[in-house]
Motif scaffolding. Sequence first.
Motif, PDB file in Angstrom:
ATOM      1  N   ASP A 262       0.881  -1.357  -0.018  1.00 35.95           N
ATOM      2  CA  ASP A 262       0.013  -0.095   0.091  1.00 35.95           C
ATOM      3  C   ASP A 262       0.997   1.279   0.140  1.00 35.95           C
ATOM      4  O   ASP A 262       1.755   1.413   0.682  1.00 35.95           O
ATOM      5  N   TYR A 265       0.481   7.496   2.478  1.00 41.75           N
ATOM      6  CA  TYR A 265      -0.014   8.983   2.501  1.00 41.75           C
ATOM      7  C   TYR A 265      -0.380   9.149   0.915  1.00 41.75           C
ATOM      8  O   TYR A 265      -0.052  10.154   0.339  1.00 41.75           O
ATOM      9  N   PHE A 266      -0.930   8.406   0.403  1.00 39.49           N
ATOM     10  CA  PHE A 266      -1.408   8.522  -1.017  1.00 39.49           C
ATOM     11  C   PHE A 266      -2.323   9.788  -1.083  1.00 39.49           C
ATOM     12  O   PHE A 266      -2.254  10.411  -2.215  1.00 39.49           O
ATOM     13  N   LYS A 267      -3.086   9.775  -0.258  1.00 35.41           N
ATOM     14  CA  LYS A 267      -4.134  10.803  -0.315  1.00 35.41           C
ATOM     15  C   LYS A 267      -3.543  12.470  -0.583  1.00 35.41           C
ATOM     16  O   LYS A 267      -3.767  13.269  -1.305  1.00 35.41           O
ATOM     17  N   ASP A 279      -2.668   9.379 -10.325  1.00 36.90           N
ATOM     18  CA  ASP A 279      -2.896   8.254 -11.368  1.00 36.90           C
ATOM     19  C   ASP A 279      -1.464   7.897 -11.907  1.00 36.90           C
ATOM     20  O   ASP A 279      -1.153   7.103 -11.936  1.00 36.90           O
ATOM     21  N   ARG A 376       4.919   3.160   9.042  1.00 36.51           N
ATOM     22  CA  ARG A 376       4.880   3.032   7.633  1.00 36.51           C
ATOM     23  C   ARG A 376       6.323   2.749   7.012  1.00 36.51           C
ATOM     24  O   ARG A 376       7.346   2.719   7.701  1.00 36.51           O
TER      25      ARG A 376
HETATM   26  P1  GH3 Z   1      -1.961   5.357   4.147  1.00 33.85           P
HETATM   27  O1  GH3 Z   1      -0.500   5.774   4.345  1.00 33.85           O
HETATM   28  O2  GH3 Z   1      -2.620   5.271   5.710  1.00 33.85           O
HETATM   29  O3  GH3 Z   1      -2.209   4.427   3.368  1.00 33.85           O
HETATM   30  O4  GH3 Z   1      -2.609   6.861   3.687  1.00 33.85           O
HETATM   31  P2  GH3 Z   1      -3.193   7.168   2.330  1.00 33.85           P
HETATM   32  O5  GH3 Z   1      -3.193   8.553   1.979  1.00 33.85           O
HETATM   33  O6  GH3 Z   1      -2.581   6.375   1.228  1.00 33.85           O
HETATM   34  O7  GH3 Z   1      -4.760   6.457   2.279  1.00 33.85           O
HETATM   35  P3  GH3 Z   1      -5.355   5.329   1.620  1.00 33.85           P
HETATM   36  O8  GH3 Z   1      -4.608   4.206   1.352  1.00 33.85           O
HETATM   37  O9  GH3 Z   1      -6.446   4.970   2.701  1.00 33.85           O
HETATM   38  O10 GH3 Z   1      -6.282   5.632   0.658  1.00 33.85           O
HETATM   39  C1  GH3 Z   1      -6.052   5.599  -0.960  1.00 33.85           C
HETATM   40  C2  GH3 Z   1      -6.526   6.640  -1.592  1.00 33.85           C
HETATM   41  O11 GH3 Z   1      -6.066   6.510  -2.937  1.00 33.85           O
HETATM   42  C3  GH3 Z   1      -8.018   7.039  -1.385  1.00 33.85           C
HETATM   43  C4  GH3 Z   1      -8.378   7.418  -2.919  1.00 33.85           C
HETATM   44  O12 GH3 Z   1      -8.637   8.890  -2.861  1.00 33.85           O
HETATM   45  C5  GH3 Z   1      -7.024   7.318  -3.636  1.00 33.85           C
HETATM   46  N1  GH3 Z   1      -7.535   6.362  -4.846  1.00 33.85           N
HETATM   47  C6  GH3 Z   1      -8.010   5.235  -4.973  1.00 33.85           C
HETATM   48  N2  GH3 Z   1      -7.774   4.892  -6.319  1.00 33.85           N
HETATM   49  C7  GH3 Z   1      -7.456   6.103  -6.846  1.00 33.85           C
HETATM   50  C8  GH3 Z   1      -7.317   6.279  -8.591  1.00 33.85           C
HETATM   51  O13 GH3 Z   1      -7.323   5.319  -9.464  1.00 33.85           O
HETATM   52  N3  GH3 Z   1      -6.456   7.353  -8.788  1.00 33.85           N
HETATM   53  C9  GH3 Z   1      -6.052   8.168  -7.688  1.00 33.85           C
HETATM   54  N4  GH3 Z   1      -5.415   9.434  -8.236  1.00 33.85           N
HETATM   55  N5  GH3 Z   1      -6.434   8.194  -6.241  1.00 33.85           N
HETATM   56  C10 GH3 Z   1      -7.059   6.968  -6.286  1.00 33.85           C
END
Ligand code: GH3
Length: 412
Positions: A262, A265-267, A279, A376
């Motif tokens: 995973d 902090y992808f958000k 993306d 993380r």
């Molecule tokens: P963490 O470190 O806890 O994983 O935090 P995070 O910010 O990565 O949060 P999390 O994994 O829970 O959320 C994933 C986010 O990815 C939520 C959603 O907005 C985003 N996302 C999901 N699918 C896509 C996609 O196809 N494209 C984009 N740009 N964003 C996506």
Amino acid sequence: MSIFPSFDNRTLLSCELLLALAFAIAFVAIRRAHPTLRGAGPIAQGFLLGIPGLVLLLSQGAISPLASVIAANALIFISLILFCSGILALLGSTQSLVPFWLSSLLSVCAIAYFSEVQNAIVPRLIVISFNVAFVRSLIAFELFRLAKGRSMVRLFASFMTLFAILSLGWGVVALIHGAPRDLMQSEHVQTFTLLVTIFASCVTGLFSLSICHDQVLSLVRAESQLGPLSGTLNRRAIEHKLDIELKRIERGGQPLSIALIDIDYFKTINDTEGHAAGDSALRDVATAISAKLRAYDIFGRFGGDEFLLVLPQTSSAGAIVVAERIGNAVRSFSPIRNGPALTISIGVSEAILGDYSTSLLARADKALYQAKNAGRNCTRTVLHNTENLVDFPSQQVINALLPSTQPDLMES
Ligand code: GH3
Ligand code: MG
């Protein structure tokens, strides 16, 4: 009593023309719907080019022999070669087209000579029939070679052989009995040859459609397994492959591990740089991870910013080494300009006999949860026998778990 006098040659040629038009439309439509399908384009061009060739043949008597004989046959030969090249491309053959072009070029020269210099119809017919027989027999030979248990291709090859023999027979009969000066004149051999040509067009068109259909099906099947964004396997496909691998370990006893990955902090990337940057980061992570895997590792997007890696013949210790390798690869770039490097958290688990994909995935998910909780940018493993969590990076743990027989996992 012969049935041939009841056929009109001009009508037969018109039928052939309509048939070529119908197949041309069908193959142009296939080409437009599946641009990546190799072969449909040349077949469509072949049928399309046959149309002016047949129109010129039909105009015999009304226009000069230069157009109605030489140009008409040249167009028909080229359409035959295009058709052959399409079939070969569809079946993945690398056969050279040089013999087809050479024989057709020589034949057109001979036809021009027997039309413009000597005006001799029999040698002209012999040249045409021999060239068509040669092209058909070459393609039949290659089709037999490519068939490899595919009964449809073998049947097609048999028909091509039959058509090659009939073309040859036409030339031999013309040699022995002569031929009428006018192609439109109703005469047994001429009418029979036109009927065979129509039948050959039907068979070749239908067989090509059937081969195209098979290829389109496998293309669609392959595409349906891939996620449109990351270009890696989608969740359904990777879960299906995981099920197969789990069945395999029941028989083979080889280890199997999975890693749930995973992005951290992808958000933030979406929020600060926009969804498009998010993306693009997903694509970059998928590419970076894919580049670090062995040919038989299975990797796909599990959903959102989560990826699943299935590692056949790999213990949890080996999987930890792979996890470190892909973590380093991802850390080498940043999606945010002048921002921190991208990191990933990984949950690893090794399959045990009797595991289902759900139980194995649940352990990997638990390990991933622990990796996130541990701050993380790290890997955690849930061991099946103790359910204890193993910290990573920890070289002692790797050394303790890593069998000495996995050198390919050590490279980074
Ligand atoms: P963490 O470190 O806890 O994983 O935090 P995070 O910010 O990565 O949060 P999390 O994994 O829970 O959320 C994933 C986010 O990815 C939520 C959603 O907005 C985003 N996302 C999901 N699918 C896509 C996609 O196809 N494209 C984009 N740009 N964003 C996506
Ligand atoms: Mg995340």
